[in-house]
Design a protein around this motif. Structure first.
Motif, PDB file in Angstrom:
ATOM      1  N   GLY A 119       0.774  -1.233   0.000  1.00 26.41           N
ATOM      2  CA  GLY A 119       0.000   0.000   0.000  1.00 26.41           C
ATOM      3  C   GLY A 119       0.801   1.277   0.000  1.00 26.41           C
ATOM      4  N   ALA A 120       2.118   1.190  -0.122  1.00 21.85           N
ATOM      5  CA  ALA A 120       2.941   2.404  -0.110  1.00 21.85           C
ATOM      6  C   ALA A 120       2.844   3.138  -1.447  1.00 21.85           C
ATOM      7  CB  ALA A 120       4.397   2.050   0.185  1.00 21.85           C
ATOM      8  N   ILE A 121       3.141   4.431  -1.406  1.00 24.31           N
ATOM      9  CA  ILE A 121       3.211   5.273  -2.600  1.00 24.31           C
ATOM     10  C   ILE A 121       4.601   5.890  -2.648  1.00 24.31           C
ATOM     11  CG2 ILE A 121       2.332   7.334  -3.758  1.00 24.31           C
ATOM     12  CD1 ILE A 121      -0.363   6.807  -2.375  1.00 24.31           C
ATOM     13  N   VAL A 176      10.662   1.304   2.998  1.00 28.51           N
ATOM     14  CA  VAL A 176       9.491   2.179   3.097  1.00 28.51           C
ATOM     15  C   VAL A 176       8.379   1.391   3.777  1.00 28.51           C
ATOM     16  CG1 VAL A 176       7.759   3.473   1.810  1.00 28.51           C
ATOM     17  CG2 VAL A 176      10.148   3.476   1.035  1.00 28.51           C
ATOM     18  N   PRO A 177       7.824   1.880   4.892  1.00 31.32           N
ATOM     19  CA  PRO A 177       6.789   1.127   5.616  1.00 31.32           C
ATOM     20  C   PRO A 177       5.491   1.025   4.823  1.00 31.32           C
ATOM     21  CG  PRO A 177       7.799   2.803   7.019  1.00 31.32           C
ATOM     22  CD  PRO A 177       8.235   3.101   5.615  1.00 31.32           C
ATOM     23  N   PRO A 178       4.646   0.053   5.174  1.00 32.25           N
ATOM     24  CA  PRO A 178       3.346  -0.090   4.505  1.00 32.25           C
ATOM     25  C   PRO A 178       2.481   1.156   4.668  1.00 32.25           C
ATOM     26  CG  PRO A 178       3.832  -2.024   5.842  1.00 32.25           C
ATOM     27  CD  PRO A 178       4.871  -0.997   6.182  1.00 32.25           C
ATOM     28  N   TYR A 179       1.705   1.437   3.644  1.00 34.75           N
ATOM     29  CA  TYR A 179       0.702   2.500   3.662  1.00 34.75           C
ATOM     30  C   TYR A 179       1.276   3.854   4.087  1.00 34.75           C
ATOM     31  CZ  TYR A 179      -2.751  -0.991   2.557  1.00 34.75           C
ATOM     32  OH  TYR A 179      -3.454  -1.970   1.902  1.00 34.75           O
ATOM     33  N   THR A 180       2.463   4.147   3.563  1.00 38.81           N
ATOM     34  CA  THR A 180       3.029   5.479   3.724  1.00 38.81           C
ATOM     35  C   THR A 180       3.263   6.088   2.347  1.00 38.81           C
ATOM     36  OG1 THR A 180       5.297   4.609   3.781  1.00 38.81           O
ATOM     37  CG2 THR A 180       4.190   4.926   5.896  1.00 38.81           C
ATOM     38  N   VAL A 181       3.425   7.410   2.331  1.00 39.84           N
ATOM     39  CA  VAL A 181       3.848   8.129   1.127  1.00 39.84           C
ATOM     40  C   VAL A 181       5.295   8.533   1.350  1.00 39.84           C
ATOM     41  CG1 VAL A 181       3.466  10.117  -0.377  1.00 39.84           C
ATOM     42  CG2 VAL A 181       1.514   8.989   0.730  1.00 39.84           C
ATOM     43  N   VAL A 199      10.032   9.115   4.421  1.00 39.84           N
ATOM     44  CA  VAL A 199       8.585   9.024   4.600  1.00 39.84           C
ATOM     45  C   VAL A 199       8.026  10.428   4.758  1.00 39.84           C
ATOM     46  CG1 VAL A 199       6.729   8.195   6.089  1.00 39.84           C
ATOM     47  CG2 VAL A 199       8.666   6.702   5.552  1.00 39.84           C
ATOM     48  N   LEU A 200       7.055  10.773   3.938  1.00 44.96           N
ATOM     49  CA  LEU A 200       6.418  12.091   3.986  1.00 44.96           C
ATOM     50  C   LEU A 200       5.178  12.094   4.878  1.00 44.96           C
ATOM     51  CD1 LEU A 200       6.695  12.920   0.165  1.00 44.96           C
ATOM     52  CD2 LEU A 200       8.278  13.562   2.002  1.00 44.96           C
ATOM     53  N   LYS A 201       4.432  11.010   4.842  1.00 46.86           N
ATOM     54  CA  LYS A 201       3.257  10.906   5.712  1.00 46.86           C
ATOM     55  C   LYS A 201       2.742   9.480   5.694  1.00 46.86           C
ATOM     56  CE  LYS A 201      -0.243  12.136   2.235  1.00 46.86           C
ATOM     57  NZ  LYS A 201      -1.387  13.052   1.920  1.00 46.86           N
ATOM     58  N   GLN A 202       1.933   9.154   6.700  1.00 48.75           N
ATOM     59  CA  GLN A 202       1.210   7.888   6.712  1.00 48.75           C
ATOM     60  C   GLN A 202      -0.118   8.113   6.016  1.00 48.75           C
ATOM     61  OE1 GLN A 202       1.640   5.244  10.067  1.00 48.75           O
ATOM     62  NE2 GLN A 202      -0.604   4.994  10.193  1.00 48.75           N
ATOM     63  N   ARG A 203      -0.513   7.160   5.180  1.00 49.37           N
ATOM     64  CA  ARG A 203      -1.709   7.365   4.378  1.00 49.37           C
ATOM     65  C   ARG A 203      -2.986   7.334   5.207  1.00 49.37           C
ATOM     66  NH1 ARG A 203      -2.196   3.431  -0.463  1.00 49.37           N
ATOM     67  NH2 ARG A 203      -3.992   4.803  -0.812  1.00 49.37           N
ATOM     68  N   PHE A 204      -3.063   6.436   6.183  1.00 51.44           N
ATOM     69  CA  PHE A 204      -4.288   6.218   6.947  1.00 51.44           C
ATOM     70  C   PHE A 204      -3.965   6.095   8.425  1.00 51.44           C
ATOM     71  CE2 PHE A 204      -4.874   3.718   2.886  1.00 51.44           C
ATOM     72  CZ  PHE A 204      -5.612   4.700   2.237  1.00 51.44           C
TER      73      PHE A 204
END
Length: 224
Positions: free
Chosen positions: A147-149, A160-165, A173-178
């Motif tokens: 789920g990363a971008i 890069v951790p899961p579900y991060t941008v 890492v710029l932000k966590q998506r959710f």
């Protein structure tokens, strides 16, 4: 499985070009190297040569070196993305980094075998449902979570951790998506592994921006 997919009218995961545009390629169906593993529905999009992914976008790949490129399902890989495999590295433990052995002659006889001296970073592993932006570079040994971008033109030199941008050079890492609770639910649900009929039924949920409704629906599915 294919009969079920056809009956449901779903895209064929064994197609090379799954739509009429001809720029998107399901790359598991064109990659031949034994050390590259790619999941269903992961596509590379390029107006020039999308089916040439292995030759043009996986660089310095020598399977005998022992590292692998593993990409999960439902990933979106934009044009110009490059995966740099381990043999791209040079020996850094000695006074000179120059690869004497590869140029033959007396140098080859005097220098140690080239591949044996290279640093080993391990496999490149990309999770499922990852979006990698245009002209990004993924370096040896990096893991990108589900789920990363990855922002365009990033140099991914660390995990890069899961579900991060994540983005930049080097990537950060710029932000966590959710919210964390929704990330945990998504990682437990693993929608990309659902059977075809369940996945088809889940598509509206996967496209729903109402995260509270999504959270509630995933909980219900996991409790069944």
């Amino acid at each position: 499985m294919n009969d079920t997919i056809r009956a449901l009218g779903l895209p064929d995961p064994d197609a090379v070009f799954p739509n009429e545009y001809g720029t998107s390629c399901y790359i598991k169906n064109v990659v031949k190297a034994p050390n590259i593993q790619i999941g269903d529905y992961t596509y590379y999009d390029d107006p020039a040569d999308p089916a040439g992914f292995e030759q043009n976008n996986v660089l310095f790949n020598y399977p005998e070196f022992g590292d692998r490129l593993i990409i999960g399902k439902f990933c979106s890989i934009a044009a110009g993305t490059r995966f740099i495999m381990g043999p791209a590295n040079h020996r850094i433990s000695s006074v000179s980094t120059y690869p004497f052995q590869v140029f033959g002659g007396a140098w080859a006889a005097l220098a140690p075998p080239h591949l044996d001296q290279l640093p080993r970073k391990g496999d490149i592993v990309v999770g499922s449902d990852v979006w990698i932006g245009r002209e990004s570079v993924i370096l040896p040994g990096v893991h990108i979570g589900d789920g990363a971008i990855i922002a365009a033109r990033s140099v991914v030199a660390k995990d890069v951790p899961p579900y991060t941008v994540a983005g930049g050079n080097p990537v950060r890492v710029l932000k966590q998506r959710f919210p964390e609770d929704l990330v945990r639910l998504l990682l437990a649900w693993r929608w990309w592994d659902l059977p075809p009929e369940e996945l088809a039924e889940a598509v509206p949920l996967l496209c729903d921006p109402d995260l509270d409704a999504v959270r509630s629906a995933i909980r219900q599915r996991l409790e069944k």
